[in-house]
Design an enzyme around this catalytic site. Sequence first.
Site, short mmCIF file in Angstrom:
data_model
loop_
_atom_site.label_atom_id
_atom_site.label_comp_id
_atom_site.label_asym_id
_atom_site.label_seq_id
_atom_site.Cartn_x
_atom_site.Cartn_y
_atom_site.Cartn_z
N GLY A 66 23.86 11.78 -29.92
CA GLY A 66 23.34 12.42 -28.70
C GLY A 66 23.90 11.77 -27.45
N GLY B 65 0.84 -1.19 0.00
CA GLY B 65 0.00 0.00 0.00
C GLY B 65 0.88 1.24 0.00
N GLY B 66 0.34 2.30 0.58
CA GLY B 66 1.08 3.57 0.62
C GLY B 66 2.40 3.46 1.37
C1 HXC Z 1 -3.17 -4.04 12.62
C2 HXC Z 1 -2.12 -5.93 11.90
C3 HXC Z 1 -1.97 -5.37 10.61
C4 HXC Z 1 -2.49 -4.07 10.39
C5 HXC Z 1 -1.08 -7.32 10.58
N1 HXC Z 1 -1.56 -7.12 11.83
N2 HXC Z 1 -1.33 -6.25 9.83
N3 HXC Z 1 -2.71 -5.27 12.88
N4 HXC Z 1 -3.08 -3.45 11.43
N5 HXC Z 1 -2.36 -3.47 9.22
C6 HXC Z 1 -1.45 -8.06 12.95
C7 HXC Z 1 -2.32 -9.28 12.79
O1 HXC Z 1 -3.60 -9.02 13.28
C8 HXC Z 1 -1.57 -10.29 13.64
O2 HXC Z 1 -1.87 -10.03 15.00
C9 HXC Z 1 -0.13 -9.90 13.44
O3 HXC Z 1 -0.14 -8.55 12.98
C10 HXC Z 1 0.56 -10.73 12.42
O4 HXC Z 1 -0.25 -10.79 11.26
P1 HXC Z 1 -0.57 -12.16 10.51
O5 HXC Z 1 -1.64 -11.88 9.55
O6 HXC Z 1 -0.80 -13.24 11.53
O7 HXC Z 1 0.82 -12.44 9.82
P2 HXC Z 1 1.11 -13.03 8.38
O8 HXC Z 1 0.28 -14.27 8.17
O9 HXC Z 1 2.58 -13.13 8.28
O10 HXC Z 1 0.58 -11.93 7.35
C11 HXC Z 1 1.15 -10.66 7.29
C12 HXC Z 1 0.32 -9.70 6.43
C13 HXC Z 1 -1.14 -9.71 6.91
C14 HXC Z 1 0.38 -10.21 4.98
C15 HXC Z 1 0.98 -8.35 6.49
O11 HXC Z 1 -1.14 -9.49 8.29
C16 HXC Z 1 -1.96 -8.65 6.27
O12 HXC Z 1 -2.40 -8.82 5.13
N6 HXC Z 1 -2.17 -7.55 7.00
C17 HXC Z 1 -2.98 -6.46 6.52
C18 HXC Z 1 -2.25 -5.69 5.49
C19 HXC Z 1 -3.02 -4.48 5.06
O13 HXC Z 1 -4.00 -4.63 4.31
N7 HXC Z 1 -2.64 -3.33 5.61
C20 HXC Z 1 -3.22 -2.10 5.25
C21 HXC Z 1 -2.61 -1.76 3.92
S1 HXC Z 1 -3.07 -0.18 3.43
P3 HXC Z 1 -1.75 -11.16 16.12
O14 HXC Z 1 -2.32 -10.53 17.33
O15 HXC Z 1 -2.52 -12.33 15.61
O16 HXC Z 1 -0.30 -11.46 16.26
C22 HXC Z 1 -1.89 0.74 4.00
C23 HXC Z 1 -2.08 2.11 3.62
C24 HXC Z 1 -0.92 2.92 3.94
O17 HXC Z 1 -1.01 0.37 4.63
C25 HXC Z 1 -1.21 4.24 3.37
C26 HXC Z 1 -0.08 5.16 3.52
C27 HXC Z 1 -0.33 6.41 2.79
#
Ligand code: HXC
Length: 519
Positions: A406, A171-172
């Site tokens: 060039g 993402g961002g």
């Molecule tokens: C809060 C999060 C989190 C998030 C992961 N966790 N991502 N908590 N916010 N964004 C937590 C999980 O709940 C979990 O907690 C622990 O971190 C580990 O995650 P898992 O899923 O168990 O690990 P894994 O299987 O290795 O997968 C990792 C991952 C997945 C691929 C990153 O967690 C995931 O898809 N997360 C969401 C990603 C996402 O969509 N983020 C937002 C993107 S948009 P526990 O308590 O179980 O340990 C963005 C915008 C930014 O970032 C904009 C900037 C301008």
Amino acid sequence: MSQKDKIRQLIDLRVKAKQGGGEARVEAQHNKGKHTARERIEILLDEGSFEEYDMFVTHRAHDFGLENEQYLGDGVITGHGTIDGRIVFVYAQDFTIFGGSLSETHAKKICKIMDQAMRVGAPVIGINDSGGARIQEGVRSLAGYAEIFQRNIMASGVIPQISAIFGPCAGGAVYSPALTDLIIMSDQTSYMFVTGPKVTKTVTGEVISTEELGGAKVHATKSGVCHFVADDEEEGLLLIRKLISYFPQNNLEDPITTECKDPIDRLEDSLNEIIPENSNQPYDVKDVIFGIVDSAEFLEVHRDFAKNIVVGFAKFNGSPVGIVANQPIHLAGVLDINASRKAARFVRMCDAFNIPVVTLVDVPGFLPGSAQEYGGIIIHGAKLMFAYGEATVPKVTITLRKSYGGAHDVMSSKQLRGDMNYAWPSAEIAVMGPKGAIEILEGKNIAGFTSEEEAKKYSDMKEDEYREKFATPYEAAKYGYIDDIIEPRNTRFRIIRALQTLSTKKEMNPPKKHPNIPL
Ligand code: HXC
């Protein structure tokens, strides 16, 4: 509480903070072949030099039960330490706490060390391993990212910024590393993309794996987003230490000169033989680089991207330089869109940090064709020209062989303020190569021959004539566009002497808000 108990409490809290998200999550991290944030910092910095900031910071969120889940440090370890005795600021996201996701307070911690680094003029190294914006914090998390981006932008060209990607970066979140000087990704355990495989499938129907969409190899070879792929995290962290040795602490300082054990007047006889008799035969320009730099040490940047141009760091007489070299073994060293982008960014980075640029030229021209024209080779080629033309660092150019059209002008020519422009006797500096030139100049005469054999004989004769007259360094030298023609084996010494002479160079561009580089 007694004083003794207060100290005990502090020690206990420190122990707790160092446990991150707990044993199980640390184990899960290790099982993925990854280190924890603290382990990474330990490998990166000089032993015992790390001083942590904000160990006791916790998030302030109340939604989704988050108020009951608090971890000291809030998913990022920040602070400063030293690399070879020089101060650097570091942040390392801790995946064991909320997946290293970025909350308001997590962002504030990163911003604090970035501000501190700017105040003291020291590099920032960011180690990214994060699930992105902390979902429970919503827009505060987005604002936190933007606070970091703004600081990346302000720090750009002021202090070196290096990003390691050792896990998810999606993402961002990708934009903070993208705003920094150099990106290192760990192979198989990291990825970067703006939108992941699931969204890609929903929106475009394309089915693609995480690794294929944003893995280290993809960014090192196809997009050019990543400058280095490390086989493992340790290699990546040691690479950062090495990279730091080529940079000054900030844009107001010069890079550090170290002791040089390689004789400065070492003659490299192999260079007298390296250019093939037939000028269409390739050779590996990296052999030239290894032959001239201190102790054959060359740290190549972007090794697997746009291989028709080579860029990287080396030292001459112990002083860091950036090297840019056309690579005849890939696409004959032609300049195309990616080569131009790659070299332009590198030259600008060197210029921003007072690192002199040494350019080795063997370029047949720009790559022709609709793919290049539609892709904007005009604009991208202009980037490289702009980068050389605006650079005020010492610029030493050696024309090894071809320097046509060039592309001749672009590659740190005298008129783009090349300070010392040398050529080997094998140099061919002209508007175009003999074949192309004779086709244009003699096309009608050649077409007039009834026998193919006669036509070929005539065009070969004309090409030889052209080669004798124009495909040499002497025409350019006659006009002073080349300062001297040098014996190849003496190149190391001539570069070192040029760089010594230029070490006091002062050149200023006219005052302006900023240039309008063709982006
Ligand atoms: C809060 C999060 C989190 C998030 C992961 N966790 N991502 N908590 N916010 N964004 C937590 C999980 O709940 C979990 O907690 C622990 O971190 C580990 O995650 P898992 O899923 O168990 O690990 P894994 O299987 O290795 O997968 C990792 C991952 C997945 C691929 C990153 O967690 C995931 O898809 N997360 C969401 C990603 C996402 O969509 N983020 C937002 C993107 S948009 P526990 O308590 O179980 O340990 C963005 C915008 C930014 O970032 C904009 C900037 C301008």
